[in-house]
Scaffold this motif. Structure first.
Motif, PDB file in Angstrom:
ATOM      1  N   GLU A 181       6.115  12.645  33.374  1.00 62.73           N
ATOM      2  CA  GLU A 181       5.090  12.546  34.415  1.00 62.73           C
ATOM      3  C   GLU A 181       3.937  13.502  34.126  1.00 62.73           C
ATOM      4  O   GLU A 181       2.764  13.144  34.282  1.00 62.73           O
ATOM      5  CB  GLU A 181       5.714  12.878  35.765  1.00 62.73           C
ATOM      6  CG  GLU A 181       4.755  12.737  36.930  1.00 62.73           C
ATOM      7  CD  GLU A 181       5.387  13.136  38.258  1.00 62.73           C
ATOM      8  OE1 GLU A 181       4.635  13.491  39.179  1.00 62.73           O
ATOM      9  OE2 GLU A 181       6.634  13.093  38.343  1.00 62.73           O
ATOM     10  N   TRP A 233       0.547  11.526  33.399  1.00 67.15           N
ATOM     11  CA  TRP A 233      -0.319  11.425  34.580  1.00 67.15           C
ATOM     12  C   TRP A 233      -1.170  12.658  34.829  1.00 67.15           C
ATOM     13  O   TRP A 233      -1.858  12.754  35.854  1.00 67.15           O
ATOM     14  CB  TRP A 233       0.536  11.147  35.816  1.00 67.15           C
ATOM     15  CG  TRP A 233       1.153   9.787  35.784  1.00 67.15           C
ATOM     16  CD1 TRP A 233       2.362   9.450  35.257  1.00 67.15           C
ATOM     17  CD2 TRP A 233       0.576   8.580  36.265  1.00 67.15           C
ATOM     18  NE1 TRP A 233       2.585   8.097  35.378  1.00 67.15           N
ATOM     19  CE2 TRP A 233       1.500   7.530  36.000  1.00 67.15           C
ATOM     20  CE3 TRP A 233      -0.623   8.258  36.895  1.00 67.15           C
ATOM     21  CZ2 TRP A 233       1.249   6.215  36.343  1.00 67.15           C
ATOM     22  CZ3 TRP A 233      -0.880   6.947  37.240  1.00 67.15           C
ATOM     23  CH2 TRP A 233       0.056   5.935  36.964  1.00 67.15           C
ATOM     24  N   VAL A 239      -4.876  11.896  35.316  1.00 67.20           N
ATOM     25  CA  VAL A 239      -5.149  11.257  36.608  1.00 67.20           C
ATOM     26  C   VAL A 239      -5.136  12.298  37.721  1.00 67.20           C
ATOM     27  O   VAL A 239      -6.034  12.312  38.585  1.00 67.20           O
ATOM     28  CB  VAL A 239      -4.116  10.149  36.895  1.00 67.20           C
ATOM     29  CG1 VAL A 239      -4.458   9.429  38.195  1.00 67.20           C
ATOM     30  CG2 VAL A 239      -4.060   9.158  35.744  1.00 67.20           C
ATOM     31  N   TYR A 240      -4.140  13.192  37.686  1.00 63.50           N
ATOM     32  CA  TYR A 240      -4.085  14.255  38.704  1.00 63.50           C
ATOM     33  C   TYR A 240      -5.311  15.154  38.611  1.00 63.50           C
ATOM     34  O   TYR A 240      -5.887  15.564  39.627  1.00 63.50           O
ATOM     35  CB  TYR A 240      -2.829  15.102  38.523  1.00 63.50           C
ATOM     36  CG  TYR A 240      -1.519  14.364  38.732  1.00 63.50           C
ATOM     37  CD1 TYR A 240      -1.456  13.230  39.530  1.00 63.50           C
ATOM     38  CD2 TYR A 240      -0.347  14.805  38.130  1.00 63.50           C
ATOM     39  CE1 TYR A 240      -0.264  12.559  39.716  1.00 63.50           C
ATOM     40  CE2 TYR A 240       0.857  14.136  38.309  1.00 63.50           C
ATOM     41  CZ  TYR A 240       0.887  13.007  39.102  1.00 63.50           C
ATOM     42  OH  TYR A 240       2.070  12.351  39.281  1.00 63.50           O
ATOM     43  N   PHE A 266     -11.478   9.319  38.034  1.00 65.61           N
ATOM     44  CA  PHE A 266     -10.209   8.731  38.482  1.00 65.61           C
ATOM     45  C   PHE A 266     -10.070   7.291  37.977  1.00 65.61           C
ATOM     46  O   PHE A 266      -9.004   6.893  37.488  1.00 65.61           O
ATOM     47  CB  PHE A 266     -10.112   8.761  40.004  1.00 65.61           C
ATOM     48  CG  PHE A 266      -8.849   8.144  40.531  1.00 65.61           C
ATOM     49  CD1 PHE A 266      -7.686   8.880  40.598  1.00 65.61           C
ATOM     50  CD2 PHE A 266      -8.819   6.809  40.939  1.00 65.61           C
ATOM     51  CE1 PHE A 266      -6.504   8.299  41.070  1.00 65.61           C
ATOM     52  CE2 PHE A 266      -7.651   6.230  41.398  1.00 65.61           C
ATOM     53  CZ  PHE A 266      -6.479   6.975  41.464  1.00 65.61           C
ATOM     54  N   PHE A 291      -7.020   6.525  35.567  1.00 68.01           N
ATOM     55  CA  PHE A 291      -5.983   5.667  36.146  1.00 68.01           C
ATOM     56  C   PHE A 291      -5.886   4.353  35.372  1.00 68.01           C
ATOM     57  O   PHE A 291      -4.783   3.860  35.103  1.00 68.01           O
ATOM     58  CB  PHE A 291      -6.271   5.385  37.612  1.00 68.01           C
ATOM     59  CG  PHE A 291      -5.183   4.613  38.308  1.00 68.01           C
ATOM     60  CD1 PHE A 291      -4.060   5.260  38.799  1.00 68.01           C
ATOM     61  CD2 PHE A 291      -5.254   3.228  38.441  1.00 68.01           C
ATOM     62  CE1 PHE A 291      -3.040   4.554  39.426  1.00 68.01           C
ATOM     63  CE2 PHE A 291      -4.243   2.519  39.057  1.00 68.01           C
ATOM     64  CZ  PHE A 291      -3.127   3.176  39.554  1.00 68.01           C
ATOM     65  N   VAL A 294       5.356  10.191  41.311  1.00 70.61           N
ATOM     66  CA  VAL A 294       3.935  10.003  41.005  1.00 70.61           C
ATOM     67  C   VAL A 294       3.155   9.680  42.282  1.00 70.61           C
ATOM     68  O   VAL A 294       2.072  10.232  42.525  1.00 70.61           O
ATOM     69  CB  VAL A 294       3.752   8.883  39.950  1.00 70.61           C
ATOM     70  CG1 VAL A 294       2.265   8.562  39.771  1.00 70.61           C
ATOM     71  CG2 VAL A 294       4.381   9.280  38.630  1.00 70.61           C
ATOM     72  N   LYS A 308       2.313  12.680  44.600  1.00 68.26           N
ATOM     73  CA  LYS A 308       1.242  13.567  44.127  1.00 68.26           C
ATOM     74  C   LYS A 308      -0.118  12.875  44.117  1.00 68.26           C
ATOM     75  O   LYS A 308      -1.150  13.515  44.278  1.00 68.26           O
ATOM     76  CB  LYS A 308       1.578  14.069  42.719  1.00 68.26           C
ATOM     77  CG  LYS A 308       2.820  14.933  42.629  1.00 68.26           C
ATOM     78  CD  LYS A 308       3.056  15.357  41.203  1.00 68.26           C
ATOM     79  CE  LYS A 308       4.295  16.253  41.070  1.00 68.26           C
ATOM     80  NZ  LYS A 308       5.535  15.545  41.363  1.00 68.26           N
ATOM     81  N   LEU A 309      -0.112  11.573  43.929  1.00 68.68           N
ATOM     82  CA  LEU A 309      -1.356  10.857  43.693  1.00 68.68           C
ATOM     83  C   LEU A 309      -1.964  10.273  44.964  1.00 68.68           C
ATOM     84  O   LEU A 309      -3.154  10.499  45.262  1.00 68.68           O
ATOM     85  CB  LEU A 309      -1.095   9.737  42.678  1.00 68.68           C
ATOM     86  CG  LEU A 309      -2.315   8.975  42.170  1.00 68.68           C
ATOM     87  CD1 LEU A 309      -3.246   9.898  41.410  1.00 68.68           C
ATOM     88  CD2 LEU A 309      -1.864   7.816  41.279  1.00 68.68           C
ATOM     89  N   TYR A 324      -5.680  11.169  46.786  1.00 69.18           N
ATOM     90  CA  TYR A 324      -6.716  10.140  46.632  1.00 69.18           C
ATOM     91  C   TYR A 324      -7.142   9.590  47.999  1.00 69.18           C
ATOM     92  O   TYR A 324      -8.332   9.331  48.228  1.00 69.18           O
ATOM     93  CB  TYR A 324      -6.197   9.005  45.756  1.00 69.18           C
ATOM     94  CG  TYR A 324      -7.219   7.916  45.520  1.00 69.18           C
ATOM     95  CD1 TYR A 324      -8.223   8.074  44.575  1.00 69.18           C
ATOM     96  CD2 TYR A 324      -7.182   6.735  46.256  1.00 69.18           C
ATOM     97  CE1 TYR A 324      -9.160   7.077  44.358  1.00 69.18           C
ATOM     98  CE2 TYR A 324      -8.134   5.729  46.058  1.00 69.18           C
ATOM     99  CZ  TYR A 324      -9.117   5.904  45.099  1.00 69.18           C
ATOM    100  OH  TYR A 324     -10.060   4.926  44.902  1.00 69.18           O
ATOM    101  N   LEU A 359      -3.105   1.612  45.203  1.00 65.92           N
ATOM    102  CA  LEU A 359      -2.400   2.460  44.235  1.00 65.92           C
ATOM    103  C   LEU A 359      -0.902   2.219  44.289  1.00 65.92           C
ATOM    104  O   LEU A 359      -0.230   2.150  43.253  1.00 65.92           O
ATOM    105  CB  LEU A 359      -2.707   3.936  44.505  1.00 65.92           C
ATOM    106  CG  LEU A 359      -4.172   4.354  44.369  1.00 65.92           C
ATOM    107  CD1 LEU A 359      -4.310   5.856  44.619  1.00 65.92           C
ATOM    108  CD2 LEU A 359      -4.722   3.998  42.994  1.00 65.92           C
TER     109      LEU A 359
END
Length: 533
Positions: A385, A389, A392-393, A416, A420, A445, A448-449, A453, A481
């Protein structure tokens, strides 16, 4: 005296011949199971007492009892009169033919090593299965019943009954117990392991009966043959286990598994090991030397020291898994994407864990082993992860509550979208076969995402659309998402099927909706008329 002895000889032969159906080993052994062994009868017991004790048995058992009593009376008379050799000769000829005939009907053949070596494995396996059935009947019924009959008829002389049983059973028993040794001397391969273990287990389980039935000194050759077969089978098992470990270490495929799925080596090794675990009682006796395992230079970080296992077989299984994991660690490097290499290793270790949990391996390896490897799977998933990712984070504000300018928000949305899209494009072809691990990764994921967002989206989406007038700037709604994430880790082929199924279900729903609406329109005037009436 000579005329009398000849008359008894004929009578002895006739009783053996006429009562053959009653004197078969199955009837004798069955009768012995319901009454005390005939060999326990004292010589001074009268025939009347013998018959009186047998009033409750069936007609067949009565005929058997009478025949055995008469045979014993004749044998005692001829032996005490100095004509024991004539009596023994008749008995041996009659009973040996019965043993040989029974073994033939059971499918026991007299084979040479050359004949067994030339057989295809399918033919050899068929003969092994037949032998496994035959040995149970031969030991527990045929030879056991013959020993009881011989001991009873010639109970007046230890040497004669020993000689008779030896001569009637030796050849058939040696042939029976010699077959596993021939199999053990043939070419070894992993697929033969479990049939060899079946042979070993059969002899091992029957050993108390074998030792009792063939307890005479003259029967040492039969016991020795059974022991020799056990030793040869044990050596064959150890050879196959060593070859199995070598095969794991020498596996040299260089092609990465598409999508980071389960490697064929992992499936093969774990399926094989889980089957081995079903033979733990047998293999614990065979595998006794752990010196080679403890001296190996391979790392112990995957499961702890093999010295922690008191049982050599458990240590050996842990060792096989360690060799496999070290091999998989090297194969993970074949994936150029670092995140995918972590996912590949996590998938394969999870498969190993599932195999351990759902088989006897868990009892042999223990809860500590399972706990250590569960934590390792979580660590691998976390590393995946982080590598897959992190961009993205990083595209989202570190502190969602902090105030930022519209320009900064616009840059966040751009970054983003790019990060993404890239993560989704790559990972849409990756696969996580285990549902539990797949869901855990997606949930982690999403936690956190999506909240970060969503806060950015709620603050700036409306304003950015008014100010910049670009619908392409904000490509994803927060709820989108979750849908995209739920679509991941099924692999390209499965995902295509999944989408096709969704389309089919959607079309079906639309068709049913049209039908229902049409039906309601048709029924509406009728219902109105009914209400008015």
């Amino acid at each position: 005296m000579q005329l009398a002895m000849k008359r008894l000889q004929r009578e002895f032969h006739q009783i053996l011949s006429v009562n053959r159906q009653y004197l078969d080993a199955e009837s004798v052994s069955r009768s012995s199971a319901t009454r005390s062994s005939y060999s326990d009868f004292e010589e001074d017991e009268s025939e009347d007492e013998f018959r009186a004790a047998d009033q409750s048995v069936s007609e067949m058992d009565r005929a058997l009892t009478i025949a055995m009593t008469d045979l014993k009376a004749i044998a005692d008379c001829m032996t005490s009169s100095g004509y024991g050799k004539e009596c023994v000769r008749i008995y041996k000829l009659q009973r040996k033919s019965i043993i040989d005939e029974t073994l033939h009907h059971l499918g026991v053949e007299r084979l040479t090593l050359a004949q067994v070596q030339k057989m295809d494995w399918e033919v050899q396996e068929l003969k092994i299965r037949n032998w496994l059935n035959a040995v149970q009947v031969a030991v527990k019924t045929l030879f056991y019943g013959e020993r009881i009959l011989c001991d009873h008829v010639f109970s007046s002389s230890v040497s004669i009954k020993e000689s008779c049983f030896h001569e009637t059973s030796r050849e058939g028993a040696k042939n029976l117990f010699g077959f596993p040794e021939l199999v053990a001397k043939c070419k070894k391969s992993p697929e033969k392991m479990f049939r060899i273990l079946d042979l070993y287990e059969a002899i091992s389980n029957l050993w108390p009966e074998i030792e009792y039935i063939f307890s005479y000194e003259s029967s040492l050759v039969v016991r020795s043959q059974a022991v020799s077969s056990l030793n040869m089978l044990g050596e064959a098992v150890n050879t196959i286990l060593a070859d199995f470990e070598t095969a794991i270490q020498k596996e040299s495929s260089k092609t990465p598994v598409p999508g980071g799925a389960i490697h064929p080596l992992t499936r093969y090794v774990m399926n094989y090991i889980s089957f081995l675990a079903d033979y733990s009682n047998v293999l614990s006796n065979i595998v006794a030397d752990r010196t080679r395992i403890l001296e190996s230079p391979l790392p112990e970080s995957y499961h702890g020291s093999p010295e922690s296992y008191e049982d050599a077989f458990s240590a050996l299984l842990a060792w096989f898994i360690l060799v496999l994991l070290c091999k998989l660690d090297g194969k993970a490097d074949l994936h150029k994407d670092v995140a995918l290499s972590y996912l590949f290793f996590a998938n394969n270790l999870q498969y190993v864990l599932v195999k351990v949990r759902t088989s006897n391996l868990k009892l042999l390896l223990g809860d500590d082993w399972v706990t250590k490897h569960e934590s390792k799977v979580k660590k691998l998933a976390s590393n995946f992860e982080r590598m897959g990712w992190s961009k993205v984070y990083a595209s989202l504000p570190e502190n969602p509550a902090a105030m930022i300018s519209p320009e900064q928000a616009r840059d966040c949305f751009k970054k983003f979208n790019t990060s993404f899209d890239e993560a989704y494009r790559k990972q849409s072809t990756w696969v996580v076969p285990d549902q539990k691990l797949r869901d855990e990764i997606k949930v982690s994921v999403a936690k956190k995402l999506v909240p970060a967002y969503k806060e950015l989206y709620d603050k700036f989406s409306a304003g950015l659309r008014r100010e910049f007038g670009s619908e392409t700037l904000i490509r994803y709604a927060p709820e989108d998402l979750g849908n995209y994430l739920s679509d991941l880790f099924f692999g390209a082929e499965v995902r295509g099927v999944y989408r096709h199924l969704i389309r089919v279900v959607g079309i079906a729903i639309e068709i049913w909706a049209v039908i229902i609406i049409s039906h309601c329109r048709f029924q509406a005037p009728v219902l109105c008329d009914k209400r008015n009436t």
